[in-house]
Design an enzyme around this catalytic site. Sequence first.
Site, mmCIF file in Angstrom:
data_model
loop_
_atom_site.group_PDB
_atom_site.id
_atom_site.type_symbol
_atom_site.label_atom_id
_atom_site.label_comp_id
_atom_site.label_asym_id
_atom_site.label_seq_id
_atom_site.Cartn_x
_atom_site.Cartn_y
_atom_site.Cartn_z
ATOM 1 C CG ASP A 13 80.887 39.824 39.710
ATOM 2 O OD1 ASP A 13 79.745 39.416 39.989
ATOM 3 O OD2 ASP A 13 81.467 39.556 38.647
ATOM 4 N N GLY A 15 80.098 44.957 44.177
ATOM 5 C CA GLY A 15 79.289 45.190 45.368
ATOM 6 C C GLY A 15 78.209 46.233 45.187
ATOM 7 N N GLY A 17 75.090 45.794 44.729
ATOM 8 C CA GLY A 17 73.896 45.442 45.488
ATOM 9 C C GLY A 17 73.978 45.895 46.923
ATOM 10 C CB ALA A 41 72.017 41.806 37.292
ATOM 11 C CG HIS A 43 73.401 43.631 41.526
ATOM 12 N ND1 HIS A 43 72.833 44.807 41.055
ATOM 13 C CD2 HIS A 43 74.281 43.236 40.573
ATOM 14 C CE1 HIS A 43 73.356 45.102 39.881
ATOM 15 N NE2 HIS A 43 74.233 44.159 39.568
ATOM 16 C CG LEU A 329 88.298 48.723 52.156
ATOM 17 C CD1 LEU A 329 87.607 49.964 52.664
ATOM 18 C CD2 LEU A 329 89.772 48.971 51.941
ATOM 19 C CG ASP A 330 85.961 42.010 54.010
ATOM 20 O OD1 ASP A 330 85.690 42.878 53.167
ATOM 21 O OD2 ASP A 330 85.502 40.849 53.953
#
Length: 419
Positions: A13, A15, A17, A41, A43, A329-330
């Site tokens: 999980d 990221g 995708g 999965a 994604h 990062l948000d």
Amino acid sequence: MNHVMVVDLGYGDAGKGTVVDLLCATRPVHTVVRFNGGAQAAHNVVLRDGRQHTFAQFGAGTFRPGVRTHLARHVVVDPLALAAEADHLAAVGVPDALDRLTVDGEALLATPYHRAANRAREIARGADRHGSCGLGVGEAVAYGLAHPDEAPRVADCRRPAVLRRRLAALRDRLTAELGPLDAPPVADCLPAYAAFADRVAIVDRSWLAGALRNGTCVFEGAQGVLLDEWHGFHPYTTWSTTTFANAETLLAEAGMAGAAQRLGVLRVTTTRHGPGPLVTEDPALPFTDPRNPTNAWQGRFRFGHFDAVAHRYALEAAGGVDGLALTHLDLAGPWLRICHRYAGLDRLVPGRAGDLERQAALTGRLMLARPVLDEAPTDWAAAVEEALGAPVLLTSHGATAEEKAGPLVNAFCTGRGPA
């Protein structure tokens, strides 16, 4: 050609995708190769225009015109789930996903009998559930190991008599072990598998070698290294090799050993869906994830501070990387801290593959471990580079490809390949 292997260095999980979609958006990619896992999965890819799809078996580059998907023999293929996924892709503007799909005939089939047995076992565990997705992927692998010459495989979909016999044997063995299964009769399953064989290109191992020579391929891993069947924290693991190993094997068979960059993906917050160790877990963190809701099989989605101890372990177990992709990062802020060591423990050391007793003992230690948390860094990318000893080549501040930055994006946009 600049082939890339994408692997999650956490519990999944992180990221993968959105990273694969970015790679396919910023330069021509011939094929996304799925090399482990199966229909469990999830994604997620979101486009700038708001379209979204949760990729399970199709490669996460499928929104990009012309990008193919290849399901290698290490993938557990569920044709029924694949058809439903293709329908959703068509509904969001991708009507040709099945036309761009190839499947290795050696791949195991996940069937309704595997799914029913998987759920029956998980329910029987009660409070000691392992956090399975309940889709029968691990059950299919276990059956394939126990009965390698009789397990249903993708190529059997072109041989109705063989498939009928193998499905009946599978059903009878599982019923004898577990009692009546919540699954349809064999005769009711066969038309769907025949339709799959008529619609999808079923190929042998040589197909991938040609694809690797015809254009850039992106190898898309499933789950995460901390869930690896041998190096994860047993028994809260997947029945799948989640390191680069399967992709490296496929490249070597094609005569292209070492011909791909190794990209590890990490969230800025360490997460886990379901039970098992998550040393830095902190219920006070102000996060939710609408794409990873609580469900009946895995349980709740859990958040923790960035766990450099666990991620260093994953890096070592995976054999290192050429670079990192740091996502979400948000979510960074003063509330999110970083863990460089646990109380009384600075390092986790991978053991010999197959020593599950050792891994179970390690799990026991981790369930009691306590993190030592340092304050939030002012520069997360620099802090992660220092903590893990690998360069951050991609940062992600949102769900779409347009919200990515870093040397990897710039290199692919200019056609120079990964740094």
